[in-house]
Write a protein that holds these residues in place. Structure first.
Motif, PDB file in Angstrom:
ATOM      1  N   LEU A 148      -3.692  -2.584   8.402  1.00  0.00           N
ATOM      2  CA  LEU A 148      -3.303  -1.534   7.454  1.00  0.00           C
ATOM      3  C   LEU A 148      -2.135  -1.989   6.591  1.00  0.00           C
ATOM      4  O   LEU A 148      -2.087  -1.689   5.391  1.00  0.00           O
ATOM      5  CB  LEU A 148      -2.942  -0.254   8.210  1.00  0.00           C
ATOM      6  CG  LEU A 148      -4.104   0.473   8.876  1.00  0.00           C
ATOM      7  CD1 LEU A 148      -3.637   1.779   9.486  1.00  0.00           C
ATOM      8  CD2 LEU A 148      -5.229   0.748   7.880  1.00  0.00           C
ATOM      9  N   ARG A 149      -1.218  -2.704   7.192  1.00  0.00           N
ATOM     10  CA  ARG A 149      -0.101  -3.247   6.401  1.00  0.00           C
ATOM     11  C   ARG A 149      -0.629  -4.249   5.379  1.00  0.00           C
ATOM     12  O   ARG A 149      -0.218  -4.228   4.210  1.00  0.00           O
ATOM     13  CB  ARG A 149       0.903  -3.899   7.359  1.00  0.00           C
ATOM     14  CG  ARG A 149       2.209  -4.324   6.702  1.00  0.00           C
ATOM     15  CD  ARG A 149       3.181  -4.870   7.743  1.00  0.00           C
ATOM     16  NE  ARG A 149       3.658  -3.818   8.625  1.00  0.00           N
ATOM     17  CZ  ARG A 149       3.508  -3.824   9.956  1.00  0.00           C
ATOM     18  NH1 ARG A 149       2.859  -4.821  10.543  1.00  0.00           N
ATOM     19  NH2 ARG A 149       3.995  -2.846  10.683  1.00  0.00           N
ATOM     20  N   LEU A 150      -1.538  -5.103   5.794  1.00  0.00           N
ATOM     21  CA  LEU A 150      -2.129  -6.085   4.889  1.00  0.00           C
ATOM     22  C   LEU A 150      -2.904  -5.393   3.773  1.00  0.00           C
ATOM     23  O   LEU A 150      -2.873  -5.812   2.617  1.00  0.00           O
ATOM     24  CB  LEU A 150      -3.062  -7.006   5.681  1.00  0.00           C
ATOM     25  CG  LEU A 150      -3.827  -8.067   4.891  1.00  0.00           C
ATOM     26  CD1 LEU A 150      -2.874  -9.113   4.333  1.00  0.00           C
ATOM     27  CD2 LEU A 150      -4.879  -8.735   5.781  1.00  0.00           C
ATOM     28  N   GLY A 151      -3.591  -4.309   4.113  1.00  0.00           N
ATOM     29  CA  GLY A 151      -4.445  -3.648   3.141  1.00  0.00           C
ATOM     30  C   GLY A 151      -3.710  -2.826   2.105  1.00  0.00           C
ATOM     31  O   GLY A 151      -4.194  -2.678   0.981  1.00  0.00           O
ATOM     32  N   LEU A 152      -2.547  -2.285   2.475  1.00  0.00           N
ATOM     33  CA  LEU A 152      -1.857  -1.360   1.572  1.00  0.00           C
ATOM     34  C   LEU A 152      -0.557  -1.902   0.991  1.00  0.00           C
ATOM     35  O   LEU A 152       0.000  -1.306   0.069  1.00  0.00           O
ATOM     36  CB  LEU A 152      -1.578  -0.040   2.306  1.00  0.00           C
ATOM     37  CG  LEU A 152      -2.829   0.749   2.723  1.00  0.00           C
ATOM     38  CD1 LEU A 152      -2.430   2.015   3.468  1.00  0.00           C
ATOM     39  CD2 LEU A 152      -3.686   1.099   1.512  1.00  0.00           C
ATOM     40  N   HIS A 153      -0.062  -3.000   1.503  1.00  0.00           N
ATOM     41  CA  HIS A 153       1.183  -3.578   0.979  1.00  0.00           C
ATOM     42  C   HIS A 153       0.935  -4.148  -0.417  1.00  0.00           C
ATOM     43  O   HIS A 153      -0.112  -4.747  -0.687  1.00  0.00           O
ATOM     44  CB  HIS A 153       1.683  -4.670   1.918  1.00  0.00           C
ATOM     45  CG  HIS A 153       3.085  -5.102   1.649  1.00  0.00           C
ATOM     46  ND1 HIS A 153       3.417  -5.956   0.617  1.00  0.00           N
ATOM     47  CD2 HIS A 153       4.245  -4.790   2.285  1.00  0.00           C
ATOM     48  CE1 HIS A 153       4.726  -6.162   0.622  1.00  0.00           C
ATOM     49  NE2 HIS A 153       5.252  -5.462   1.626  1.00  0.00           N
ATOM     50  N   PRO A 154       1.896  -3.969  -1.341  1.00  0.00           N
ATOM     51  CA  PRO A 154       1.720  -4.504  -2.706  1.00  0.00           C
ATOM     52  C   PRO A 154       1.494  -6.013  -2.734  1.00  0.00           C
ATOM     53  O   PRO A 154       0.864  -6.524  -3.669  1.00  0.00           O
ATOM     54  CB  PRO A 154       3.032  -4.129  -3.396  1.00  0.00           C
ATOM     55  CG  PRO A 154       3.525  -2.932  -2.648  1.00  0.00           C
ATOM     56  CD  PRO A 154       3.120  -3.146  -1.221  1.00  0.00           C
ATOM     57  N   GLY A 155       1.994  -6.727  -1.723  1.00  0.00           N
ATOM     58  CA  GLY A 155       1.789  -8.165  -1.670  1.00  0.00           C
ATOM     59  C   GLY A 155       0.513  -8.560  -0.963  1.00  0.00           C
ATOM     60  O   GLY A 155       0.221  -9.753  -0.821  1.00  0.00           O
ATOM     61  N   GLY A 156      -0.252  -7.572  -0.519  1.00  0.00           N
ATOM     62  CA  GLY A 156      -1.489  -7.849   0.192  1.00  0.00           C
ATOM     63  C   GLY A 156      -2.707  -7.529  -0.648  1.00  0.00           C
ATOM     64  O   GLY A 156      -2.786  -7.865  -1.838  1.00  0.00           O
ATOM     65  N   MET A 157      -3.642  -6.813  -0.037  1.00  0.00           N
ATOM     66  CA  MET A 157      -4.894  -6.488  -0.726  1.00  0.00           C
ATOM     67  C   MET A 157      -4.719  -5.444  -1.822  1.00  0.00           C
ATOM     68  O   MET A 157      -5.541  -5.357  -2.736  1.00  0.00           O
ATOM     69  CB  MET A 157      -5.922  -5.965   0.286  1.00  0.00           C
ATOM     70  CG  MET A 157      -6.427  -6.987   1.271  1.00  0.00           C
ATOM     71  SD  MET A 157      -7.459  -6.206   2.554  1.00  0.00           S
ATOM     72  CE  MET A 157      -8.706  -5.352   1.555  1.00  0.00           C
ATOM     73  N   VAL A 194       3.591   2.600   5.968  1.00  0.00           N
ATOM     74  CA  VAL A 194       2.628   2.283   4.908  1.00  0.00           C
ATOM     75  C   VAL A 194       2.549   3.396   3.873  1.00  0.00           C
ATOM     76  O   VAL A 194       2.166   3.149   2.725  1.00  0.00           O
ATOM     77  CB  VAL A 194       1.238   1.971   5.500  1.00  0.00           C
ATOM     78  CG1 VAL A 194       1.293   0.730   6.383  1.00  0.00           C
ATOM     79  CG2 VAL A 194       0.671   3.147   6.264  1.00  0.00           C
ATOM     80  N   SER A 195       2.926   4.615   4.249  1.00  0.00           N
ATOM     81  CA  SER A 195       2.949   5.709   3.276  1.00  0.00           C
ATOM     82  C   SER A 195       4.016   5.484   2.214  1.00  0.00           C
ATOM     83  O   SER A 195       3.910   6.005   1.099  1.00  0.00           O
ATOM     84  CB  SER A 195       3.214   7.046   3.979  1.00  0.00           C
ATOM     85  OG  SER A 195       2.173   7.381   4.852  1.00  0.00           O
ATOM     86  N   ALA A 196       5.052   4.701   2.570  1.00  0.00           N
ATOM     87  CA  ALA A 196       6.179   4.492   1.656  1.00  0.00           C
ATOM     88  C   ALA A 196       5.952   3.342   0.683  1.00  0.00           C
ATOM     89  O   ALA A 196       6.757   3.144  -0.230  1.00  0.00           O
ATOM     90  CB  ALA A 196       7.455   4.236   2.464  1.00  0.00           C
ATOM     91  N   TYR A 197       4.874   2.592   0.865  1.00  0.00           N
ATOM     92  CA  TYR A 197       4.618   1.482  -0.047  1.00  0.00           C
ATOM     93  C   TYR A 197       4.400   2.003  -1.461  1.00  0.00           C
ATOM     94  O   TYR A 197       3.698   2.986  -1.677  1.00  0.00           O
ATOM     95  CB  TYR A 197       3.381   0.696   0.377  1.00  0.00           C
ATOM     96  CG  TYR A 197       3.525  -0.091   1.658  1.00  0.00           C
ATOM     97  CD1 TYR A 197       4.779  -0.448   2.147  1.00  0.00           C
ATOM     98  CD2 TYR A 197       2.409  -0.486   2.379  1.00  0.00           C
ATOM     99  CE1 TYR A 197       4.912  -1.167   3.319  1.00  0.00           C
ATOM    100  CE2 TYR A 197       2.525  -1.221   3.546  1.00  0.00           C
ATOM    101  CZ  TYR A 197       3.777  -1.553   4.020  1.00  0.00           C
ATOM    102  OH  TYR A 197       3.894  -2.271   5.178  1.00  0.00           O
ATOM    103  N   GLN A 198       5.016   1.310  -2.412  1.00  0.00           N
ATOM    104  CA  GLN A 198       4.818   1.657  -3.809  1.00  0.00           C
ATOM    105  C   GLN A 198       3.535   1.019  -4.310  1.00  0.00           C
ATOM    106  O   GLN A 198       3.266  -0.157  -4.061  1.00  0.00           O
ATOM    107  CB  GLN A 198       6.006   1.177  -4.657  1.00  0.00           C
ATOM    108  CG  GLN A 198       7.323   1.844  -4.288  1.00  0.00           C
ATOM    109  CD  GLN A 198       7.287   3.342  -4.525  1.00  0.00           C
ATOM    110  OE1 GLN A 198       6.830   3.792  -5.574  1.00  0.00           O
ATOM    111  NE2 GLN A 198       7.772   4.115  -3.556  1.00  0.00           N
ATOM    112  N   SER A 199       2.728   1.781  -5.023  1.00  0.00           N
ATOM    113  CA  SER A 199       1.465   1.266  -5.532  1.00  0.00           C
ATOM    114  C   SER A 199       1.729   0.264  -6.650  1.00  0.00           C
ATOM    115  O   SER A 199       2.476   0.552  -7.581  1.00  0.00           O
ATOM    116  CB  SER A 199       0.592   2.409  -6.060  1.00  0.00           C
ATOM    117  OG  SER A 199       0.291   3.318  -5.033  1.00  0.00           O
ATOM    118  N   PRO A 200       1.129  -0.929  -6.570  1.00  0.00           N
ATOM    119  CA  PRO A 200       1.303  -1.914  -7.643  1.00  0.00           C
ATOM    120  C   PRO A 200       0.456  -1.556  -8.848  1.00  0.00           C
ATOM    121  O   PRO A 200      -0.437  -0.725  -8.784  1.00  0.00           O
ATOM    122  CB  PRO A 200       0.793  -3.205  -6.996  1.00  0.00           C
ATOM    123  CG  PRO A 200      -0.276  -2.719  -6.054  1.00  0.00           C
ATOM    124  CD  PRO A 200       0.221  -1.390  -5.529  1.00  0.00           C
TER     125      PRO A 200
END
Length: 265
Positions: A148-157, A194-200
């Motif tokens: 989930l971190r990989l999928g939603l992080h701006p540096g990931g998917m 992961v909810s706090a990740y900013q959308s790229p």
């Protein structure tokens, strides 16, 4: 050694059972009917006026669909030994499980598929998953990889997902429901993170043709727009904690163009 005075006391068995009943939104009457016991007896168990047998605890936790790991905790609170083993996936007795998983993952190629544990940590994957990991930040691919971190992080998917808002909402809702169902604090912390990740910034996806019957994953790979839907498989009637917490996530092409591209790679 940690002093026992500093350890958090385990709630009484009746309180734990009541908490799980309320989490499942069942009344005492509903649970007593399902478990084939009297409402009076259940009330006495929850209030501590009656000590449940280990068989009663197992029966109630089964009806409440309590995860095996937490069932052991309820048994311990009642003064009984845990009933469900936890066998390392690398143990010799899990060889058949490992072989079965490898066959499932390999058999799904060239489409991506992976296996995760209860906290969404990657345990195994097939060659097709490289489609999603290619170009992701190295720190997100350092073990243990959290899917989930990989999928939603701006540096990931996330930067390649063209319907990110829709896909992100689907994953966050799924994670929130899983955290509520299991009462697992690690899942709650992961949801908060992961909810706090900013959308790229990401390019707009192609318009959907007709109504979707599942939440799709629209993924930009180079100059191609690929479309997938996913399925989740778990082991049926597991009696081992490790086995009960494994899940295989498989991605299928959602349109002929995606299928043709993956088959030709």
């Amino acid at each position: 050694m940690i002093s026992t005075s500093l350890q958090s006391p385990r709630p009484p068995v009746g309180e734990l059972l009541r908490q799980w009943r309320e989490r499942r939104r069942l009344s005492q009457l509903e649970l007593s009917i399902q478990a084939d016991i009297s409402t009076r007896h259940l009330s006495f168990v929850e209030t501590g006026r009656s000590k449940p047998s280990s068989e009663m605890i197992v029966r109630l936790t089964e009806q409440l669909n309590v995860p095996l790991r937490e069932r052991n905790q309820v048994l311990l609170a009642g003064g009984y030994a845990p009933a469900y083993p936890e066998t390392a996936l690398s143990a010799p007795e899990m060889a058949a499980v490992r072989e079965a998983v490898r066959r499932v993952l390999a058999g799904h190629e060239p489409y991506p598929a992976l296996m995760v544990d209860r906290h969404w940590n990657l345990l195994d994957a097939n060659a097709g998953i490289a489609l999603f990991t290619e170009g992701c930040a190295p720190e997100l691919l350092a073990p243990p990889v959290n899917v989930l971190r990989l999928g939603l992080h701006p540096g990931g998917m996330a930067r390649h997902i063209t319907n990110l808002a829709e896909w992100r909402g689907h994953l966050l809702d799924r994670l929130q429901r899983q955290a509520a169902a299991t009462a697992d604090p690690v899942l709650s912390e992961l949801h908060e993170e992961v909810s706090a990740y900013q959308s790229p910034e990401h390019p707009a996806g192609s318009p959907a043709i007709g109504p979707s019957i599942v939440v799709p994953l629209h993924y930009r790979y180079g100059d191609r727009n690929l479309s997938f839907f996913s399925t989740t498989a778990v082991f049926g009637t597991p009696l081992d904690i490790t086995l009960s917490e494994l899940a295989i996530e498989s991605f299928f092409p959602a349109d002929p163009q995606t299928a043709a591209f993956l088959t030709a790679r």
